[in-house]
Design a protein around this motif. Sequence first.
Motif, mmCIF file in Angstrom:
data_model
loop_
_atom_site.group_PDB
_atom_site.id
_atom_site.type_symbol
_atom_site.label_atom_id
_atom_site.label_comp_id
_atom_site.label_asym_id
_atom_site.label_seq_id
_atom_site.Cartn_x
_atom_site.Cartn_y
_atom_site.Cartn_z
ATOM 1 N N GLY A 225 0.786 -1.213 0.000
ATOM 2 C CA GLY A 225 0.000 0.000 0.000
ATOM 3 C C GLY A 225 0.826 1.275 0.000
ATOM 4 O O GLY A 225 0.279 2.362 0.214
ATOM 5 N N LYS A 226 2.137 1.163 -0.233
ATOM 6 C CA LYS A 226 2.962 2.365 -0.299
ATOM 7 C C LYS A 226 2.606 3.191 -1.538
ATOM 8 O O LYS A 226 2.123 2.665 -2.548
ATOM 9 C CB LYS A 226 4.445 2.001 -0.304
ATOM 10 C CG LYS A 226 4.937 1.491 1.051
ATOM 11 C CD LYS A 226 6.445 1.418 1.104
ATOM 12 C CE LYS A 226 6.938 1.082 2.503
ATOM 13 N NZ LYS A 226 8.404 1.121 2.619
ATOM 14 N N LEU A 227 2.881 4.488 -1.458
ATOM 15 C CA LEU A 227 2.407 5.422 -2.475
ATOM 16 C C LEU A 227 3.376 5.561 -3.651
ATOM 17 O O LEU A 227 3.774 6.653 -4.036
ATOM 18 C CB LEU A 227 2.163 6.786 -1.826
ATOM 19 C CG LEU A 227 1.120 6.805 -0.703
ATOM 20 C CD1 LEU A 227 0.972 8.206 -0.140
ATOM 21 C CD2 LEU A 227 -0.224 6.276 -1.207
ATOM 22 N N TYR B 25 0.851 5.395 -7.841
ATOM 23 C CA TYR B 25 -0.238 6.303 -8.177
ATOM 24 C C TYR B 25 0.276 7.529 -8.915
ATOM 25 O O TYR B 25 1.465 7.857 -8.871
ATOM 26 C CB TYR B 25 -0.975 6.721 -6.894
ATOM 27 C CG TYR B 25 -1.395 5.542 -6.067
ATOM 28 C CD1 TYR B 25 -2.604 4.902 -6.303
ATOM 29 C CD2 TYR B 25 -0.569 5.033 -5.071
ATOM 30 C CE1 TYR B 25 -2.976 3.787 -5.570
ATOM 31 C CE2 TYR B 25 -0.936 3.926 -4.332
ATOM 32 C CZ TYR B 25 -2.140 3.305 -4.587
ATOM 33 O OH TYR B 25 -2.504 2.202 -3.866
ATOM 34 N N SER B 26 -0.644 8.218 -9.563
ATOM 35 C CA SER B 26 -0.268 9.476 -10.215
ATOM 36 C C SER B 26 0.157 10.483 -9.157
ATOM 37 O O SER B 26 -0.221 10.365 -7.981
ATOM 38 C CB SER B 26 -1.462 10.030 -10.995
ATOM 39 O OG SER B 26 -2.475 10.474 -10.096
ATOM 40 N N PRO B 27 0.942 11.486 -9.534
ATOM 41 C CA PRO B 27 1.346 12.511 -8.568
ATOM 42 C C PRO B 27 0.150 13.184 -7.888
ATOM 43 O O PRO B 27 0.215 13.501 -6.699
ATOM 44 C CB PRO B 27 2.141 13.505 -9.415
ATOM 45 C CG PRO B 27 2.690 12.680 -10.531
ATOM 46 C CD PRO B 27 1.616 11.677 -10.844
ATOM 47 N N GLY C 191 -5.145 7.561 -12.873
ATOM 48 C CA GLY C 191 -3.945 7.510 -12.041
ATOM 49 C C GLY C 191 -3.923 6.409 -11.005
ATOM 50 O O GLY C 191 -3.077 6.430 -10.100
ATOM 51 N N TRP C 192 -4.824 5.418 -11.153
ATOM 52 C CA TRP C 192 -4.884 4.303 -10.200
ATOM 53 C C TRP C 192 -4.241 3.059 -10.799
ATOM 54 O O TRP C 192 -4.320 2.837 -12.001
ATOM 55 C CB TRP C 192 -6.328 3.986 -9.840
ATOM 56 C CG TRP C 192 -7.070 5.075 -9.147
ATOM 57 C CD1 TRP C 192 -7.922 5.980 -9.704
ATOM 58 C CD2 TRP C 192 -7.040 5.368 -7.751
ATOM 59 N NE1 TRP C 192 -8.422 6.821 -8.744
ATOM 60 C CE2 TRP C 192 -7.903 6.467 -7.532
ATOM 61 C CE3 TRP C 192 -6.372 4.811 -6.656
ATOM 62 C CZ2 TRP C 192 -8.115 7.023 -6.274
ATOM 63 C CZ3 TRP C 192 -6.587 5.359 -5.399
ATOM 64 C CH2 TRP C 192 -7.439 6.447 -5.215
ATOM 65 N N ALA D 39 -3.419 0.893 0.894
ATOM 66 C CA ALA D 39 -3.076 2.319 0.933
ATOM 67 C C ALA D 39 -4.154 3.067 1.711
ATOM 68 O O ALA D 39 -3.852 3.995 2.480
ATOM 69 C CB ALA D 39 -2.946 2.873 -0.485
ATOM 70 N N GLY D 40 -5.403 2.661 1.501
ATOM 71 C CA GLY D 40 -6.493 3.258 2.262
ATOM 72 C C GLY D 40 -6.375 3.007 3.745
ATOM 73 O O GLY D 40 -6.589 3.910 4.567
ATOM 74 N N VAL D 41 -6.013 1.784 4.131
ATOM 75 C CA VAL D 41 -5.862 1.455 5.559
ATOM 76 C C VAL D 41 -4.747 2.282 6.187
ATOM 77 O O VAL D 41 -4.915 2.855 7.275
ATOM 78 C CB VAL D 41 -5.582 -0.050 5.739
ATOM 79 C CG1 VAL D 41 -5.175 -0.356 7.184
ATOM 80 C CG2 VAL D 41 -6.809 -0.870 5.361
ATOM 81 N N THR D 42 -3.606 2.366 5.508
ATOM 82 C CA THR D 42 -2.494 3.152 6.047
ATOM 83 C C THR D 42 -2.865 4.624 6.148
ATOM 84 O O THR D 42 -2.605 5.285 7.166
ATOM 85 C CB THR D 42 -1.236 2.991 5.174
ATOM 86 O OG1 THR D 42 -0.893 1.605 5.094
ATOM 87 C CG2 THR D 42 -0.066 3.763 5.752
#
Length: 293
Positions: A161-163, A166-168, A203-204, A214-217
């Motif tokens: 789930g690290k960023l 994804y798009s900027p 961007g997903w 990513a949502g949980v974090t």
Amino acid sequence: MSHSCIAAVTGANKGIGLAIVRNLALQYPQSSFNNGPFLIYLTARDKTRGQDALKSIQSDSALKKARALAQDGGLTTVKYQELDIADDQSINSFANFLKKEHPDGIDMLINNAGIAEQGFHPEMVDTTLKINYYGTLHTTLALLPHLRPGGRLVNVSSMAGKLNKYSPTITSRFRAARSVSDITTLMQEFSASVHEGRHTEAGWPSVAYSTSKAGVTGMTRVLAREVSEGKVEGVREGVLVNSCCPGYVKTDMTKGGGAKTPDQGARTPVMLALGELGGKTGEFWEHGEVSQW
């Protein structure tokens, strides 16, 4: 018997969840939380599997050798309690059960329950989000005010789930989120974009599990801020809210492809529940240390 410390672990009938229960029992006597008898609720949605897991704990050779369980003269009692985090009624029933049985509150909640399905299509995305994100969120909100002062909330997330997928624009929105509703809006937009067939251009990534984590974090991060700023009604003083990655663990979820054993995967969640954190809250942890999200 009255218990000085009480914990609840979701998704605990196998894998990392069961290992978390096992290691809580082993490590509790040496922890600062030890002030007498310890009660752990091993929760699972399936009664038969939950009770089988409880039997495996009660006959565990390492627990017997350490005399960790009350049945062997130790401090810890483990009980099964039904909980399906995909079902709001089940979550509310579990919360009401804890409030009735323990009106003074419990000390730690470890949200481990989750799924990782193969493939990528709208229905699978919705199912994954329903359990991994919304189920974890609803369980958290139902029980967070019932944690005693100094309690711990641990949401098991993932390095997936690290960023970095994804798009900027989306990445910046995750980082700039200031409320749980900001994160929920992102999850809703992800689902909508998948249903409309435009998630890539929006961007997903084409991965439901990593996006749900990513949502949980992100949710855990902003919720911790809201708690520290007194914006969450009923939460008591000193409650620490953190998320973590257990690592790539050899479980049914990874189809046996993990590099760690379940006990190794349980180390960071258990450390966040029982260890000395120096007041750290709202962090994402890996390998027992704060990690960059």
